[in-house]
Motif scaffolding. Structure first.
Motif, mmCIF file in Angstrom:
data_model
loop_
_atom_site.group_PDB
_atom_site.id
_atom_site.type_symbol
_atom_site.label_atom_id
_atom_site.label_comp_id
_atom_site.label_asym_id
_atom_site.label_seq_id
_atom_site.Cartn_x
_atom_site.Cartn_y
_atom_site.Cartn_z
ATOM 1 N N ALA A 1 9.619 4.204 -77.539
ATOM 2 C CA ALA A 1 9.595 3.928 -78.817
ATOM 3 C C ALA A 1 8.231 3.674 -79.454
ATOM 4 C CB ALA A 1 10.652 3.580 -79.558
ATOM 5 N N PHE A 2 7.464 4.270 -80.080
ATOM 6 C CA PHE A 2 6.252 3.820 -80.521
ATOM 7 C C PHE A 2 6.064 4.270 -82.162
ATOM 8 C CE2 PHE A 2 5.827 8.161 -78.937
ATOM 9 C CZ PHE A 2 4.688 8.535 -79.952
ATOM 10 N N ILE A 3 5.122 3.568 -82.655
ATOM 11 C CA ILE A 3 4.417 3.930 -83.847
ATOM 12 C C ILE A 3 2.817 4.039 -83.865
ATOM 13 C CG2 ILE A 3 4.117 3.279 -86.368
ATOM 14 C CD1 ILE A 3 6.998 1.809 -86.148
ATOM 15 N N ILE A 4 2.175 5.004 -84.320
ATOM 16 C CA ILE A 4 0.928 5.022 -84.485
ATOM 17 C C ILE A 4 0.388 4.122 -85.849
ATOM 18 C CG2 ILE A 4 -1.308 6.399 -84.310
ATOM 19 C CD1 ILE A 4 0.144 6.740 -82.002
ATOM 20 N N ASP A 5 -0.501 3.317 -85.654
ATOM 21 C CA ASP A 5 -0.875 2.489 -86.950
ATOM 22 C C ASP A 5 -1.691 3.397 -87.697
ATOM 23 O OD1 ASP A 5 -2.445 0.725 -88.633
ATOM 24 O OD2 ASP A 5 -1.782 -0.793 -87.348
ATOM 25 N N PRO A 6 -1.314 3.448 -89.107
ATOM 26 C CA PRO A 6 -2.056 4.039 -90.196
ATOM 27 C C PRO A 6 -3.648 3.826 -90.372
ATOM 28 C CG PRO A 6 -0.143 3.627 -91.010
ATOM 29 C CD PRO A 6 -0.185 2.843 -89.650
ATOM 30 N N ARG A 7 -3.861 2.604 -89.552
ATOM 31 C CA ARG A 7 -5.462 2.383 -89.681
ATOM 32 C C ARG A 7 -6.313 3.063 -88.463
ATOM 33 N NH1 ARG A 7 -4.255 -4.062 -90.283
ATOM 34 N NH2 ARG A 7 -2.715 -3.231 -88.736
ATOM 35 N N LEU A 8 -5.645 3.746 -87.728
ATOM 36 C CA LEU A 8 -6.334 4.661 -86.727
ATOM 37 C C LEU A 8 -7.427 5.499 -87.322
ATOM 38 C CD1 LEU A 8 -6.212 5.764 -83.508
ATOM 39 C CD2 LEU A 8 -5.103 7.667 -84.719
ATOM 40 N N PRO A 9 -8.609 5.285 -86.786
ATOM 41 C CA PRO A 9 -9.689 6.156 -87.312
ATOM 42 C C PRO A 9 -9.567 7.360 -87.620
ATOM 43 C CG PRO A 9 -10.394 4.571 -85.602
ATOM 44 C CD PRO A 9 -9.027 4.366 -85.490
ATOM 45 N N LYS A 10 -9.899 8.035 -88.707
ATOM 46 C CA LYS A 10 -9.726 9.396 -89.000
ATOM 47 C C LYS A 10 -9.968 10.452 -88.008
ATOM 48 C CE LYS A 10 -8.193 8.221 -93.286
ATOM 49 N NZ LYS A 10 -6.835 8.416 -93.648
ATOM 50 N N ASP A 11 -11.157 10.081 -87.064
ATOM 51 C CA ASP A 11 -11.578 10.899 -86.354
ATOM 52 C C ASP A 11 -10.999 11.223 -85.169
ATOM 53 O OD1 ASP A 11 -12.504 8.485 -85.376
ATOM 54 O OD2 ASP A 11 -14.171 9.294 -84.504
ATOM 55 N N VAL A 12 -9.859 10.331 -84.855
ATOM 56 C CA VAL A 12 -8.998 10.312 -83.615
ATOM 57 C C VAL A 12 -7.838 11.344 -83.884
ATOM 58 C CG1 VAL A 12 -7.779 9.145 -82.141
ATOM 59 C CG2 VAL A 12 -9.796 8.177 -82.876
ATOM 60 N N THR A 13 -7.881 12.446 -83.299
ATOM 61 C CA THR A 13 -6.773 13.369 -83.677
ATOM 62 C C THR A 13 -5.810 13.548 -82.594
ATOM 63 O OG1 THR A 13 -8.001 15.183 -83.147
ATOM 64 C CG2 THR A 13 -7.806 14.732 -85.355
ATOM 65 N N THR A 14 -6.240 13.133 -81.456
ATOM 66 C CA THR A 14 -5.247 13.210 -80.037
ATOM 67 C C THR A 14 -5.371 12.059 -79.518
ATOM 68 O OG1 THR A 14 -5.724 15.689 -80.155
ATOM 69 C CG2 THR A 14 -4.910 14.565 -78.035
ATOM 70 N N ILE A 15 -4.290 11.565 -78.993
ATOM 71 C CA ILE A 15 -4.180 10.377 -78.161
ATOM 72 C C ILE A 15 -3.651 10.847 -76.847
ATOM 73 C CG2 ILE A 15 -3.116 7.851 -77.901
ATOM 74 C CD1 ILE A 15 -3.450 7.801 -81.069
ATOM 75 N N THR A 16 -3.833 10.137 -75.764
ATOM 76 C CA THR A 16 -3.199 10.344 -74.405
ATOM 77 C C THR A 16 -2.626 8.957 -74.186
ATOM 78 O OG1 THR A 16 -4.670 12.270 -73.925
ATOM 79 C CG2 THR A 16 -3.490 11.277 -72.066
ATOM 80 N N LEU A 17 -1.247 9.280 -73.854
ATOM 81 C CA LEU A 17 -0.700 7.994 -73.216
ATOM 82 C C LEU A 17 -0.362 8.195 -71.891
ATOM 83 C CD1 LEU A 17 0.734 5.305 -73.134
ATOM 84 C CD2 LEU A 17 2.857 6.356 -74.308
ATOM 85 N N SER A 18 -0.890 7.603 -70.953
ATOM 86 C CA SER A 18 -0.840 7.979 -69.599
ATOM 87 C C SER A 18 -0.221 6.569 -68.624
ATOM 88 C CB SER A 18 -2.190 8.112 -68.992
ATOM 89 O OG SER A 18 -1.973 8.400 -67.640
ATOM 90 N N TYR A 19 0.506 6.963 -68.117
ATOM 91 C CA TYR A 19 1.497 5.785 -67.196
ATOM 92 C C TYR A 19 1.358 6.227 -65.375
ATOM 93 C CZ TYR A 19 4.142 4.065 -71.236
ATOM 94 O OH TYR A 19 4.856 3.799 -72.394
ATOM 95 N N THR A 20 0.748 5.094 -64.985
ATOM 96 C CA THR A 20 0.851 4.913 -63.305
ATOM 97 C C THR A 20 2.046 3.981 -62.930
ATOM 98 O OG1 THR A 20 -1.510 5.012 -63.424
ATOM 99 C CG2 THR A 20 -0.434 4.453 -61.305
ATOM 100 N N PHE A 21 3.002 4.969 -62.198
ATOM 101 C CA PHE A 21 4.111 4.408 -61.851
ATOM 102 C C PHE A 21 3.880 3.964 -60.304
ATOM 103 C CE2 PHE A 21 8.849 4.640 -60.664
ATOM 104 C CZ PHE A 21 9.402 3.968 -61.562
ATOM 105 N N PHE A 22 4.230 2.764 -59.842
ATOM 106 C CA PHE A 22 3.956 2.271 -58.672
ATOM 107 C C PHE A 22 5.226 1.265 -58.266
ATOM 108 C CE2 PHE A 22 2.189 -0.871 -61.725
ATOM 109 C CZ PHE A 22 2.427 -2.263 -61.136
ATOM 110 N N GLU A 23 5.011 0.986 -56.785
ATOM 111 C CA GLU A 23 6.214 0.379 -56.322
ATOM 112 C C GLU A 23 5.691 -1.113 -56.338
ATOM 113 O OE1 GLU A 23 8.830 0.169 -52.356
ATOM 114 O OE2 GLU A 23 7.289 1.566 -52.444
ATOM 115 N N VAL A 24 6.394 -2.246 -56.728
ATOM 116 C CA VAL A 24 6.184 -3.346 -56.628
ATOM 117 C C VAL A 24 6.806 -4.234 -55.564
ATOM 118 C CG1 VAL A 24 6.702 -5.662 -58.111
ATOM 119 C CG2 VAL A 24 6.520 -3.595 -59.208
#
Length: 196
Positions: A154-177
């Motif tokens: 669950a997330f919220i993008i802060d409205p103060r994100l710079p105007k030139d950013v129109t795409t964000i990629t959220l990437s996860y690396t899942f690894f064994e602990v």
């Protein structure tokens, strides 16, 4: 006054004090609720009043910037023999809007596995404006052999994100602990037996 009478009087006082403590304990919850409502710090009280009837509408979230739309793309990388993927590849959100997406996991091994995910963001400056309220990356999880799970982000993008950013990629690396690390290879011992 006799000692028996003094003891009886003391027991009476203790009973009154105990009854007063229980009464105060029961009255504390409604008192707390009314004080919080009067001071405007109990936001749950508003939703509790409005949910049962269903007719009351929650006030609009004025923090949402409906003039902008951000594309959030989801990427998943697994280090090990298990499946790990987002339930959807991307969403369109407005800055300030609460959004929830699900990630799916399955342990493909024949043994129990403890694992954790680490997030990364692109472009890099978006990380400071990507606020996660709930994320599986905060904890380590144990998956039994073949077990499947779904966990939310669950997330919220802060409205103060710079105007030139129109795409964000959220990437996860899942690894064994705590995975068993194989020993480092050693130089093979040469056969010292004489050759004919």
């Amino acid at each position: 006054m006799s000692i028996a009478r003094q003891n009886l009087r003391m027991v009476g006082k203790l009973v009154v004090v105990t009854a007063g403590m229980f009464a105060f304990g029961y009255a504390l919850v409604p008192i707390y609720k009314h004080v919080c409502e009067a001071l405007g710090i109990n936001i749950l009280a508003v939703s509790e009043r409005q949910v049962p009837g269903g007719a009351a509408k929650l006030p609009a979230n004025t923090q949402v910037d409906t003039s902008r739309t951000i594309t959030v793309e989801f990427d998943a990388n697994a280090r090990g023999p298990w499946q790990f993927r987002p339930a959807q590849r991307s969403v369109q959100v407005h800055p300030g809007q609460l959004t929830t997406v699900m990630y799916e996991f399955q342990n493909m091994q024949d043994r129990r596995m403890a694992a954790q995910a680490i997030p990364s963001y692109a472009p890099r400056q978006s990380a400071a404006h990507f606020n996660k309220l709930e994320c599986f990356c905060f904890n380590q999880y144990t998956l039994e052999p073949g077990e499947k799970k779904e966990w939310p982000v669950a997330f919220i993008i802060d409205p103060r994100l710079p105007k030139d950013v129109t795409t964000i990629t959220l990437s996860y690396t899942f690894f064994e602990v705590g995975a068993r690390v194989p020993p480092a290879p050693t130089a093979s011992t040469a056969d010292t037996s004489p050759r004919s």
